[in-house]
Design a protein around this motif. Structure first.
Motif, short mmCIF file in Angstrom:
data_model
loop_
_atom_site.label_atom_id
_atom_site.label_comp_id
_atom_site.label_asym_id
_atom_site.label_seq_id
_atom_site.Cartn_x
_atom_site.Cartn_y
_atom_site.Cartn_z
N ALA A 1 7.13 0.40 25.24
CA ALA A 1 5.88 0.02 25.90
C ALA A 1 4.88 1.15 25.88
CB ALA A 1 6.17 -0.39 27.34
N GLU B 1 -1.04 -1.90 37.90
CA GLU B 1 -0.29 -2.70 38.86
C GLU B 1 -0.78 -2.43 40.27
OE1 GLU B 1 2.38 -4.88 38.61
OE2 GLU B 1 2.13 -4.92 36.43
N ASP C 1 9.85 -11.60 36.51
CA ASP C 1 8.40 -11.50 36.44
C ASP C 1 7.91 -10.05 36.33
OD1 ASP C 1 8.03 -14.28 36.70
OD2 ASP C 1 8.25 -14.13 38.89
N HIS C 2 8.79 -9.09 36.57
CA HIS C 2 8.37 -7.69 36.49
C HIS C 2 8.19 -7.26 35.04
CE1 HIS C 2 10.18 -6.96 40.74
NE2 HIS C 2 8.88 -7.24 40.80
N ARG C 3 7.17 -6.44 34.85
CA ARG C 3 6.80 -5.98 33.52
C ARG C 3 7.07 -4.47 33.40
NH1 ARG C 3 0.64 -7.71 33.47
NH2 ARG C 3 0.76 -6.50 35.41
N THR D 1 5.20 -2.60 35.91
CA THR D 1 5.78 -2.65 37.25
C THR D 1 6.78 -1.53 37.44
OG1 THR D 1 5.65 -5.07 37.08
CG2 THR D 1 6.85 -4.16 38.96
#
Length: 528
Positions: free
Chosen positions: A324, A342, A377-379, A382
């Motif tokens: 990432a 975030e 749902d966490h990226r 996050t």
């Protein structure tokens, strides 16, 4: 050797000139020139040096490497300024064992603070814990000098009679610069061999370590001029012969000085690979913290540590989020950018940074780090925010631990590499009902340069030097609604620490294994 200038002469004609601070760190030497008129940096240099490590926990360095790196760093800093250096101050990593013989040669490589071979000696010395606490106001842990000396007396007994003195890393630089041997009060306090109440080496502590008599050198105040630069050292470093050199201080103390922590009321968070949280004390009060001498002062510092602060950020950036983050040259900076996308609170995700155990509010080597509360749902962003918030909450817990030792805390100052993170700094500002200030620059070499100026007489005391040299900027807390999100996240973090502490106890019990028939459980004792 040319005689050094007097303090009175220094105050009269040094304005507009430079002072030099040298900081001998665990991995390299830094040189910093400071303009005495403005307090601003005027030149920098850095050179790295290696460490020799072993599977048994050994961590050693060659003192000749310290000097070679220092010479290169100083030449780099001085060569970029073109101005006169009026005095030199020293800083260095602490708690080492550097044995020197009658001919001023090192008996063996230096054992550094990071060496962990002395676990059995720690357990033995803790049988006399009351003696060490009464004299030194500190617990017996592997990091200090005394257990390493005890290890050496057991494993290399031939080294002890060859030595006539035991010094610290910065003291080696002093000798190479001036030809004189000695140390200062802050490094002496960090050995567990020095009575901090009577200001003398304690023979009984040396005997407990297997050494018949003290080998500690003469002890000076940190800003005392202890000699002038020799002709040979001047030629090698690009300095003038006779340039005054002060005794200097251990890096914990120079860091606090360079951050302007010169009087009770300030708590300083110095966040690098680990974080050191310090606050001034008038007296050496023992407790669940460490006590260090304060540079250029009769007072002391209380210190607590958070072991894996920058280490956690680097681990997450390079091990979990490398895809990432892309090919960013600065993984930490990219992580901060991701985290800023975030909202505060990390959408319920919690990171506990105890990769190496925890030291505050209780010492527990068995606690381990974790991400908690994760959902699909966490990226990556996050997780980036969660790690920065988590290390900030750990630092806040250490501030709460040492803060009550101060007379009245009025502000928190932050410095070190992690202080450049906007998310980390904002988190700390949100969870404290006190002003939070960011210290500009590198505190340890700045503190060493401040000591040089005080020794020269440019500044009367630490307060005046800090007024000129220390640059701080306020960290503004976020809006009230965001503050509440941060504080709710802090409560989740505290619950996570509690749960992981219990998990650590259960894991330790499991790893001890079943009880052998007719026997008792094996007990694993772990030093601090």
């Amino acid at each position: 050797m040319t005689a050094p200038a007097s303090a009175a002469e220094g105050r009269e004609d040094a304005r507009g000139d430079l002072v030099l601070g040298v900081d001998l760190g665990t991995t390299g030497a830094k040189a910093l020139l400071v303009d005495v008129a403005t307090g601003r940096p005027a030149g920098r240099g850095y050179r790295a040096y290696p460490s020799a490590t072993s599977a048994e926990g050994g961590h050693e360095q060659a003192p000749d490497d310290w000097w070679e790196a220092t010479a290169g760093a100083v030449r780099e800093a001085v060569g970029s300024s073109g101005r006169r250096v009026r005095a030199v101050g020293l800083s260095g990593h602490m708690h080492a064992v550097v044995l020197v013989d009658e001919a001023s040669r090192c008996v063996r490589p230096a054992i550094t603070w990071a060496d962990r071979r002395s676990g059995p000696q720690v357990l033995r010395l803790r049988e006399s814990a009351d003696v060490f606490t009464a004299a030194c106001a500190n617990p017996v842990v592997e990091a200090f000098t005394a257990p390493k000396l005890a290890w050496l007396a057991e494993h290399e007994p031939e080294s002890i009679p060859r030595a006539v003195r035991l010094v610290q890393p910065k003291d080696v630089l002093r000798h190479r610069l001036t030809g004189t041997w000695g140390t200062d009060t802050t490094d002496a306090c960090g050995t567990l061999l020095y009575d901090v109440h009577r200001n003398r080496w304690d023979p009984s502590l040396w005997r407990l370590c297997g050494v018949d008599h003290p080998m500690g050198p003469a002890v000076a105040a940190s800003a005392d001029v202890v000699g002038g630069v020799t002709d040979a050292a001047a030629a090698e470093l690009g300095l003038l012969p006779g340039t005054p050199v002060v005794a200097g201080a251990g890096d914990v103390s120079t860091s606090a000085l360079g951050a302007g922590v010169v009087a009770p009321g300030t708590v300083y968070v110095n966040a690098g690979t680990a974080a050191q949280i310090t606050t001034p004390l008038d007296e050496p009060v023992p407790g669940r913290h460490f006590v260090f001498g304060r540079a250029a002062s009769d007072g002391f510092l209380a210190m607590a540590s958070v072991y894996a602060v920058g280490m956690s950020v680097d681990w997450v950036a390079r091990s979990l989020l490398v895809g990432a983050l892309g090919g960013s040259a600065s993984a930490g900076a990219r992580l901060d950018e991701m985290a800023a996308d975030e909202p505060a609170g990390s959408a319920g995700a919690v990171y506990v940074p105890h990769l190496l155990g925890t030291s505050v509010p209780t010492h527990d080597p068995g606690v381990r780090g974790a991400f908690l509360g994760l959902t699909v749902d966490h990226r990556p962003s996050t997780l980036a925010r969660a790690v920065l918030e988590g290390v900030a909450f750990a630092c806040a817990a250490a501030v709460a631990h040492v803060g009550p030792l101060a007379q009245h805390v009025t502000r928190v100052r932050i410095g070190g590499g992690l202080s450049g993170s906007s998310v980390w700094a904002e988190t700390l500002a949100a969870v404290h009902d006190l002003p939070v200030e960011r210290v500009a620059g590198d505190a340890s070499p700045t503190g060493a340069a401040m000591l040089a100026g005080m020794g020269l007489g440019v500044w009367e005391d630490a307060e005046e030097a800090a007024e000129v040299c220390v640059d701080v900027q306020p960290v503004e807390p976020p809006a009230a609604e965001t503050v509440q999100r941060y504080r709710a996240a802090q409560h989740r973090y505290e619950a996570g620490v509690e749960a992981l502490t219990e998990l650590g106890r259960r894991t330790a019990a499991d790893l001890r294994g079943p009880v052998a028939a007719g026997g008792s459980p094996a007990v694993v004792e772990v030093g601090a």
